[in-house]
Design an enzyme around this catalytic site. Structure first.
Site: not given
Length: 379
Positions: A237, A262, A326, A329, A352, A361
């Protein structure tokens, strides 16, 4: 100096985000006083100090500089037209009629901001929660509501968000911001429950490997190329990239340690062997002290500057596809999946919490799609 000092504040738009630029005649005392204001940063791109914009920011700056007896020119904010960040409103009069915050409310929002910062929310989240809370308080002023009830919250949601055609994401931010404000003020509202609408399930934009290579080849500035390369090659990120420290890069093990990302989680991600020579060249040339990417005064490189870097590189590469930082990424994750990397490893590299987030994805990967025989080919 004294009353002869002139401070001019003007709107500064970048990527549809409104900022406040602060201009003044060169003076070290004035510069240090500006730097002491909360949330002020320097942008090398526009060669000016700036701060985030919200409805009370101009009043705050005015009062701050008037303490020194300086003149403050804010005429540009009297005539500027807001750039829309959402679809055209059905009932713009709702926003136009909102009265300003009273002094007590201004003080409360500043305290609320510090409370959020102490809870280690990201800078963007803090600013968003403070802004939407200020709008809610101004709405209460408009309606002359002294006691907050579930009815007043539902009415704000209907008038200001639903009727104004704000996005689902913005509505969820408003709900979260107001609920955190209630926790901060120890406000208890009975039967307060506004259902959070489901977000639109949109697939991420992805650049091909050819486009990514073209992007890097067209970026001549060493710092810019290193920044974009590490964002893509490690799946970072942008906030993680600009806060990356020298000690976080483990050249021997080929890993990058991402700290307090995050959700305040640490993780390790890949350090590409192909990136190492570029990193060594960059470190030798720029000699960063603590942060890998430092701004003019040793502060973290700003997200505004990083977005400007990508925009210029996309233009130089002739890539017309819509892309953000982003997107790099997203492209990293998609290219890993297409090369056969297990989805569970990709989840770990991206940080994640849920595999459901990473599974998106599989919908943009072309590997499985190429194996499908199109019925048109057999006609």
């Amino acid at each position: 100096m004294g009353s002869k000092t002139l401070i001019t504040i003007k709107p500064l738009y970048h990527n549809q985000t409104k900022l406040v630029a602060i201009h003044f005649e060169p003076d070290e005392t004035v510069k240090h006083y500006i730097q002491a204001f909360s949330d002020v940063k320097w942008t090398e791109t526009y060669k000016t100090f700036y701060t985030t914009f919200h409805k009370e920011r101009i009043n705050q700056l005015f009062r701050y500089f008037r303490k020194k007896g300086w003149y403050v020119n804010y005429d540009a904010f009297k005539t500027i037209t807001e750039q829309p960040e959402a679809p055209v409103l059905k009932k713009p009069e709702i926003i136009n009629k909102l009265p300003p915050l009273i002094d007590e409310q201004v003080a409360q929002t500043l305290q609320f901001k510090r409370w959020l910062e102490q809870k280690r929310f990201s800078e963007n989240t803090v600013n968003t929660y403070v802004e939407v809370t200020a709008l809610f308080l101004r709405y209460l002023n408009l309606k002359k509501i002294d006691t907050i009830t579930s009815r007043s919250i539902e009415q704000f949601n209907y008038d200001f968000i639903f009727n104004a055609q704000k996005s689902v994401s913005y509505q969820n931010q408003c709900i979260s911001g107001i609920k955190h404000y209630f926790n901060f003020k120890n406000i208890v509202v009975e039967a307060f429950e506004i259902k959070r609408p489901n977000k639109d399930k949109k697939l991420p934009n992805v650049l091909s490997k050819v486009e990514v290579k073209s992007l890097f080849d067209s970026t001549q500035n060493l710092k810019h190329k290193t920044l974009l390369s590490i964002v893509y090659s490690a799946g970072l990120r942008i906030g993680e990239a600009i806060n990356l420290k020298l000690i976080d890069i483990d050249f021997e093990r080929g890993l990058i340690h991402i700290k307090a990302a995050k959700g305040r989680k640490d993780r390790y991600t890949l350090l590409s062997t192909g990136l190492i020579p570029l990193l060594h060249t960059y470190i030798k040339h720029y000699n960063p002290k603590v942060l890998m990417f430092e701004g003019r005064f040793g502060e973290p490189y700003t997200q505004v500057s990083a977005r400007q870097v990508l925009k210029k590189s996309l233009l130089n590469a002739g890539i017309k596809k819509y892309a953000t930082l982003h997107t790099l990424r997203h492209s990293f994750a998609t290219h890993l999946l297409e090369s056969g990397t297990d989805i569970r490893y990709i989840q770990e590299l991206l940080g994640h919490s849920s595999p459901k987030t990473t599974m998106i994805y599989t919908h943009v990967s072309t590997t499985s799609l190429r194996d499908i025989k199109n019925p048109f080919d057999n006609l």
